[in-house]
Design a protein around this motif. Structure first.
Motif, PDB file in Angstrom:
ATOM      1  N   TYR A 299     -26.787  64.689 106.743  1.00 21.20           N
ATOM      2  CA  TYR A 299     -28.145  64.483 107.229  1.00 21.20           C
ATOM      3  C   TYR A 299     -28.851  63.519 106.307  1.00 21.20           C
ATOM      4  O   TYR A 299     -28.752  63.622 105.092  1.00 21.20           O
ATOM      5  N   SER A 300     -29.596  62.579 106.918  1.00 26.03           N
ATOM      6  CA  SER A 300     -30.321  61.598 106.119  1.00 26.03           C
ATOM      7  C   SER A 300     -31.481  62.279 105.414  1.00 26.03           C
ATOM      8  O   SER A 300     -31.808  63.426 105.685  1.00 26.03           O
ATOM      9  N   ASP A 301     -32.121  61.537 104.537  1.00 27.47           N
ATOM     10  CA  ASP A 301     -33.295  62.037 103.839  1.00 27.47           C
ATOM     11  C   ASP A 301     -34.570  61.776 104.627  1.00 27.47           C
ATOM     12  O   ASP A 301     -35.664  61.991 104.133  1.00 27.47           O
TER      13      ASP A 301
ATOM     14  N   PRO B 123     -22.752  45.456 111.650  1.00 31.64           N
ATOM     15  CA  PRO B 123     -22.735  46.907 111.809  1.00 31.64           C
ATOM     16  C   PRO B 123     -22.877  47.696 110.507  1.00 31.64           C
ATOM     17  O   PRO B 123     -23.013  48.913 110.545  1.00 31.64           O
ATOM     18  N   ALA B 124     -22.873  47.036 109.365  1.00 26.16           N
ATOM     19  CA  ALA B 124     -23.145  47.748 108.105  1.00 26.16           C
ATOM     20  C   ALA B 124     -24.615  48.151 108.025  1.00 26.16           C
ATOM     21  O   ALA B 124     -24.975  49.050 107.277  1.00 26.16           O
ATOM     22  N   ASN B 125     -25.480  47.507 108.819  1.00 27.65           N
ATOM     23  CA  ASN B 125     -26.907  47.808 108.826  1.00 27.65           C
ATOM     24  C   ASN B 125     -27.225  48.804 109.929  1.00 27.65           C
ATOM     25  O   ASN B 125     -27.090  48.508 111.113  1.00 27.65           O
ATOM     26  N   CYS B 126     -27.636  50.015 109.524  1.00 27.29           N
ATOM     27  CA  CYS B 126     -28.015  51.073 110.454  1.00 27.29           C
ATOM     28  C   CYS B 126     -29.485  51.422 110.215  1.00 27.29           C
ATOM     29  O   CYS B 126     -29.989  51.272 109.105  1.00 27.29           O
ATOM     30  N   TYR B 127     -30.134  51.924 111.260  1.00 30.55           N
ATOM     31  CA  TYR B 127     -31.559  52.198 111.178  1.00 30.55           C
ATOM     32  C   TYR B 127     -31.905  53.491 111.909  1.00 30.55           C
ATOM     33  O   TYR B 127     -31.289  53.832 112.911  1.00 30.55           O
TER      34      TYR B 127
ATOM     35  N   SER C   6     -30.098  51.732 106.305  1.00 28.92           N
ATOM     36  CA  SER C   6     -28.814  51.862 105.621  1.00 28.92           C
ATOM     37  C   SER C   6     -28.123  50.516 105.652  1.00 28.92           C
ATOM     38  O   SER C   6     -28.050  49.870 106.691  1.00 28.92           O
ATOM     39  N   SER C   7     -27.620  50.080 104.518  1.00 27.60           N
ATOM     40  CA  SER C   7     -26.866  48.821 104.473  1.00 27.60           C
ATOM     41  C   SER C   7     -25.398  49.077 104.154  1.00 27.60           C
ATOM     42  O   SER C   7     -24.648  48.152 103.889  1.00 27.60           O
ATOM     43  N   ASP C   8     -24.985  50.363 104.215  1.00 27.49           N
ATOM     44  CA  ASP C   8     -23.591  50.704 103.926  1.00 27.49           C
ATOM     45  C   ASP C   8     -22.921  51.435 105.094  1.00 27.49           C
ATOM     46  O   ASP C   8     -22.184  52.387 104.914  1.00 27.49           O
TER      47      ASP C   8
ATOM     48  N   GLY D  19     -35.778  55.004 102.431  1.00 24.40           N
ATOM     49  CA  GLY D  19     -37.016  54.758 103.133  1.00 24.40           C
ATOM     50  C   GLY D  19     -38.007  55.880 102.921  1.00 24.40           C
ATOM     51  O   GLY D  19     -37.787  56.738 102.089  1.00 24.40           O
ATOM     52  N   PRO D  20     -39.066  55.848 103.648  1.00 28.56           N
ATOM     53  CA  PRO D  20     -39.294  54.868 104.695  1.00 28.56           C
ATOM     54  C   PRO D  20     -39.732  53.522 104.135  1.00 28.56           C
ATOM     55  O   PRO D  20     -40.475  53.475 103.158  1.00 28.56           O
ATOM     56  N   VAL D  21     -39.249  52.450 104.733  1.00 24.02           N
ATOM     57  CA  VAL D  21     -39.649  51.118 104.288  1.00 24.02           C
ATOM     58  C   VAL D  21     -40.945  50.691 104.955  1.00 24.02           C
ATOM     59  O   VAL D  21     -41.647  49.825 104.444  1.00 24.02           O
ATOM     60  N   VAL D  22     -41.264  51.301 106.084  1.00 28.87           N
ATOM     61  CA  VAL D  22     -42.522  51.048 106.779  1.00 28.87           C
ATOM     62  C   VAL D  22     -42.785  52.256 107.664  1.00 28.87           C
ATOM     63  O   VAL D  22     -41.864  52.938 108.097  1.00 28.87           O
ATOM     64  N   GLY D  23     -44.050  52.566 107.924  1.00 28.40           N
ATOM     65  CA  GLY D  23     -44.393  53.726 108.741  1.00 28.40           C
ATOM     66  C   GLY D  23     -44.820  53.320 110.139  1.00 28.40           C
ATOM     67  O   GLY D  23     -45.003  52.150 110.440  1.00 28.40           O
TER      68      GLY D  23
END
Length: 191
Positions: free
Chosen positions: A43-45, A62-66, A77-79, A86-90
């Motif tokens: 589970y992500s954070d 495809p290494a970039n997931c969002y 995610s870049s892996d 994140g969050p990088v933006v709300g």
């Protein structure tokens, strides 16, 4: 894929072309991610996905997931969906990719408020700027996968008439689409 996911209500699912990585927002359980074809999940954070959330995998990388959620923001995610930050933006909704320019994305920021605007990122979602396009209450932006100069923006709220605008020149000239129903159901939630 969801054999090992302890939840039956998934809002969305995206899988990498090789079938190894998957990302799935779950009802009230954050976002589940797998990097081994669904055998194991983490589970992500991201703060609780709650009612909604969307997953995305960059079609050109495809290494970039969002994971995007209007309340908890954008997690990147870049892996290959293994780790998200994140969050990088709300306040984000409707993430879309310019497939002609690697790392270029569009989205609607402040999506649930009257100050919503269409934003662009040129660094795979790590920072965002206003496009300068003027729309009242935008909630959806889509870039054509075959022509990056063709973009559609939908506007409106649950209590106002929706409008659909399109451009074929990358946003220099916008045209309102016609032929849409003049009467639509009001007082409904737009996700």
């Amino acid at each position: 894929l969801n054999e090992n996911v302890p939840n039956t209500l998934a809002y969305d699912v995206k899988v990498t072309p090789n079938g190894k990585a998957a990302t799935v927002p779950l009802q009230d359980n954050d976002e589940a991610n797998s990097v081994d074809g669904g055998k194991t999940w983490s589970y992500s954070d991201a703060s609780n996905a709650g009612e909604g959330g969307e997953s995305f995998i960059d079609p050109t990388n495809p290494a970039n997931c969002y994971f995007a959620h209007p309340d908890s923001g954008l997690w990147v995610s870049s892996d290959g969906c293994a780790n998200f930050s994140g969050p990088v933006v709300g306040g984000i909704e409707s993430l879309t990719f310019d497939q002609a320019v690697p790392g270029k994305l569009y989205s609607v920021l402040n999506a649930d408020v009257s100050s919503a605007y269409v934003a662009v990122s040129t660094n795979a979602g790590n920072s965002w700027a206003q496009t300068g396009w003027t729309f009242t209450n935008p909630y959806l932006v889509v870039v054509s996968p075959t022509d990056s100069k063709t973009i559609i923006v939908a506007t409106g709220t649950a209590t106002t008439t929706p409008h659909l605008f399109y451009t074929h020149d990358g946003g220099t000239t916008w045209i309102e689409a016609h032929g849409l129903p003049s009467q639509v159901q009001r007082n409904s939630t737009i996700y």
